[in-house]
Scaffold this active site. Structure first.
Site, PDB file in Angstrom:
ATOM      1  N   ASP A 170      33.091   9.095  38.064  1.00 54.70           N
ATOM      2  CA  ASP A 170      31.747   9.005  37.476  1.00 54.70           C
ATOM      3  C   ASP A 170      31.097  10.377  37.619  1.00 54.70           C
ATOM      4  O   ASP A 170      31.590  11.228  38.368  1.00 54.70           O
ATOM      5  CB  ASP A 170      30.917   7.945  38.233  1.00 54.70           C
ATOM      6  CG  ASP A 170      29.494   7.824  37.689  1.00 54.70           C
ATOM      7  OD1 ASP A 170      29.344   7.775  36.451  1.00 54.70           O
ATOM      8  OD2 ASP A 170      28.534   7.802  38.477  1.00 54.70           O
ATOM      9  N   SER A 171      29.973  10.550  36.945  1.00 52.94           N
ATOM     10  CA  SER A 171      29.232  11.808  37.088  1.00 52.94           C
ATOM     11  C   SER A 171      28.668  11.965  38.495  1.00 52.94           C
ATOM     12  O   SER A 171      28.311  13.064  38.895  1.00 52.94           O
ATOM     13  CB  SER A 171      28.087  11.835  36.080  1.00 52.94           C
ATOM     14  OG  SER A 171      27.200  10.762  36.363  1.00 52.94           O
ATOM     15  N   CYS A 181      31.915   5.258  34.250  1.00 53.78           N
ATOM     16  CA  CYS A 181      30.758   5.976  33.715  1.00 53.78           C
ATOM     17  C   CYS A 181      30.649   5.624  32.240  1.00 53.78           C
ATOM     18  O   CYS A 181      31.570   5.879  31.462  1.00 53.78           O
ATOM     19  CB  CYS A 181      30.977   7.479  33.883  1.00 53.78           C
ATOM     20  SG  CYS A 181      29.642   8.471  33.201  1.00 53.78           S
ATOM     21  N   CYS A 201      24.736   1.708  32.232  1.00 53.31           N
ATOM     22  CA  CYS A 201      24.946   2.926  33.020  1.00 53.31           C
ATOM     23  C   CYS A 201      25.301   2.442  34.418  1.00 53.31           C
ATOM     24  O   CYS A 201      24.634   1.542  34.951  1.00 53.31           O
ATOM     25  CB  CYS A 201      23.668   3.767  33.049  1.00 53.31           C
ATOM     26  SG  CYS A 201      23.720   5.132  34.226  1.00 53.31           S
ATOM     27  N   HIS A 216      24.839   3.577  37.210  1.00 55.55           N
ATOM     28  CA  HIS A 216      23.800   3.724  38.244  1.00 55.55           C
ATOM     29  C   HIS A 216      22.861   2.510  38.259  1.00 55.55           C
ATOM     30  O   HIS A 216      22.257   2.217  39.286  1.00 55.55           O
ATOM     31  CB  HIS A 216      22.950   4.964  37.973  1.00 55.55           C
ATOM     32  CG  HIS A 216      23.605   6.264  38.339  1.00 55.55           C
ATOM     33  ND1 HIS A 216      24.696   6.763  37.675  1.00 55.55           N
ATOM     34  CD2 HIS A 216      23.311   7.160  39.317  1.00 55.55           C
ATOM     35  CE1 HIS A 216      25.034   7.928  38.217  1.00 55.55           C
ATOM     36  NE2 HIS A 216      24.213   8.187  39.213  1.00 55.55           N
ATOM     37  N   GLU A 239      19.778   8.803  42.124  1.00 55.86           N
ATOM     38  CA  GLU A 239      20.573   9.778  42.906  1.00 55.86           C
ATOM     39  C   GLU A 239      19.760  10.279  44.106  1.00 55.86           C
ATOM     40  O   GLU A 239      20.318  10.637  45.134  1.00 55.86           O
ATOM     41  CB  GLU A 239      21.007  10.970  42.035  1.00 55.86           C
ATOM     42  CG  GLU A 239      22.066  10.636  40.988  1.00 55.86           C
ATOM     43  CD  GLU A 239      23.517  10.754  41.496  1.00 55.86           C
ATOM     44  OE1 GLU A 239      23.772  11.485  42.450  1.00 55.86           O
ATOM     45  OE2 GLU A 239      24.390  10.073  40.909  1.00 55.86           O
TER      46      GLU A 239
HETATM   47  N1  DGL Z   1      26.545   6.693  35.684  1.00 57.64           N
HETATM   48  C1  DGL Z   1      26.777   7.274  34.423  1.00 57.64           C
HETATM   49  C2  DGL Z   1      26.805   6.255  33.304  1.00 57.64           C
HETATM   50  O1  DGL Z   1      27.294   5.202  33.503  1.00 57.64           O
HETATM   51  C3  DGL Z   1      26.087   8.523  34.021  1.00 57.64           C
HETATM   52  C4  DGL Z   1      24.803   8.895  34.589  1.00 57.64           C
HETATM   53  C5  DGL Z   1      24.500  10.339  34.294  1.00 57.64           C
HETATM   54  O2  DGL Z   1      25.184  11.189  34.846  1.00 57.64           O
HETATM   55  O3  DGL Z   1      23.591  10.618  33.495  1.00 57.64           O
HETATM   56  O4  DGL Z   1      26.375   6.495  32.215  1.00 57.64           O
END
Ligand code: DGL
Length: 274
Positions: free
Chosen positions: A10-11, A73, A187, A189, A154
């Site tokens: 993931d990012s 991600c 997402c 997150h 984050e």
């Molecule tokens: N968690 C990631 C997603 O599912 C990306 C969040 C990000 O880096 O902007 O899209």
């Protein structure tokens, strides 16, 4: 049977939301996770940048001899899942959008107004809508980007009014104007603020792709006879910037028992290769 680890990336720390459901359902599996914490967020970056970063990470995971790559991600899945699959044909690469799209197509119909929330890149790609409608064209899909969620998450700004106000800023009008009855957390997150969303919109059903993807992982590994039957290997969590937030989140996932759960943390700079 195959006891090699599953690679996740993931990012940043968002993809960790897939780990708990995986460990619950497939406790024998071992994991190598890569969070690109030095370069997060991806969700507002150019697609060429996201592709370049994702290729580097996939290469890194392949070099660790993983048996499967899970793109934990949505932003990467919306940008280059097919490209990564073509580049590494020897290994199954699973994006997070398709399993979630199947879940929406299976459980929703013409009476449902489904709201997809995600990063700017995920929403602009239209991948959720495209994949859901390929399977079930009756579902009404609405989408809105929520770009401020990831930086707040984050930073660990979750259980407070700032997060709640930000959720309302993006979602109050969206939900009311479109009579949204189901929200997809598009997402990885966002499961970390799922309880805030549930509390603010108690009548809305929530679909969490981080839960759904585990069934797909299990199905693919079973089809390939690659489910693990247990090994002493460690779960390894790499980050391009091994931040305190990242380690805290993993401690949280393993309920503070990282030593017993055989977890190790490593900093890995993709550019330097060390
Ligand atoms: N968690 C990631 C997603 O599912 C990306 C969040 C990000 O880096 O902007 O899209």
């Amino acid at each position: 049977m195959d006891n090699r680890p599953i690679g996740f990336f993931d990012s940043g720390l968002g993809g960790l939301t897939c780990i708990r459901p995986l460990m619950k359902k497939l406790p024998e599996e071992k994991i190598i996770y890569f969070g690109d914490t030095a370069r997060t967020p991806y969700g507002s970056k150019a697609t060429s940048t996201i592709k370049a970063f994702s290729n580097e990470i996939a290469e890194f995971l392949v070099s660790k001899d993983v048996k499967m790559i899970v793109i934990a991600c949505n932003t990467v899945s919306a940008t280059c899942v097919d490209e990564l699959q073509e580049r590494f044909p020897q290994i199954p690469i699973v994006g997070i959008i398709q399993p979630a799209a199947c879940k929406v197509a299976d459980t929703c119909g013409s009476g449902n107004n489904v709201g997809i929330i995600g990063t700017k890149v995920t929403i602009a790609s239209g991948e959720y809508e495209r994949r859901i409608h390929e399977l079930n064209s009756d579902v009404n899909i609405y989408q809105t980007p929520c770009p401020a969620y990831v930086p707040l998450i984050e930073e660990g700004i979750i259980d407070n009014d700032i997060m709640d106000l930000t959720i309302k800023y993006y979602m109050d009008d969206f939900i009311a104007a479109n009579r949204i009855d189901t929200v997809v957390l598009g997402c990885t997150h966002y499961p970390l603020i799922e309880k805030n969303i549930r509390r603010i919109y108690p009548d809305v059903k929530i679909i969490n792709p981080s839960d759904v993807i585990v069934d797909t992982i299990e199905r693919i590994l079973a089809e390939r006879d690659q489910l693990a039957d247990g090994s002493d290997a460690q779960n390894t969590f790499y980050a391009s910037d091994l931040s305190e937030n990242f380690i805290n989140m993993i401690e949280h996932i393993f309920s503070g028992e990282t030593e017993d759960a055989k977890v190790k943390f490593k900093n890995f700079d993709l550019e330097k290769g060390e």
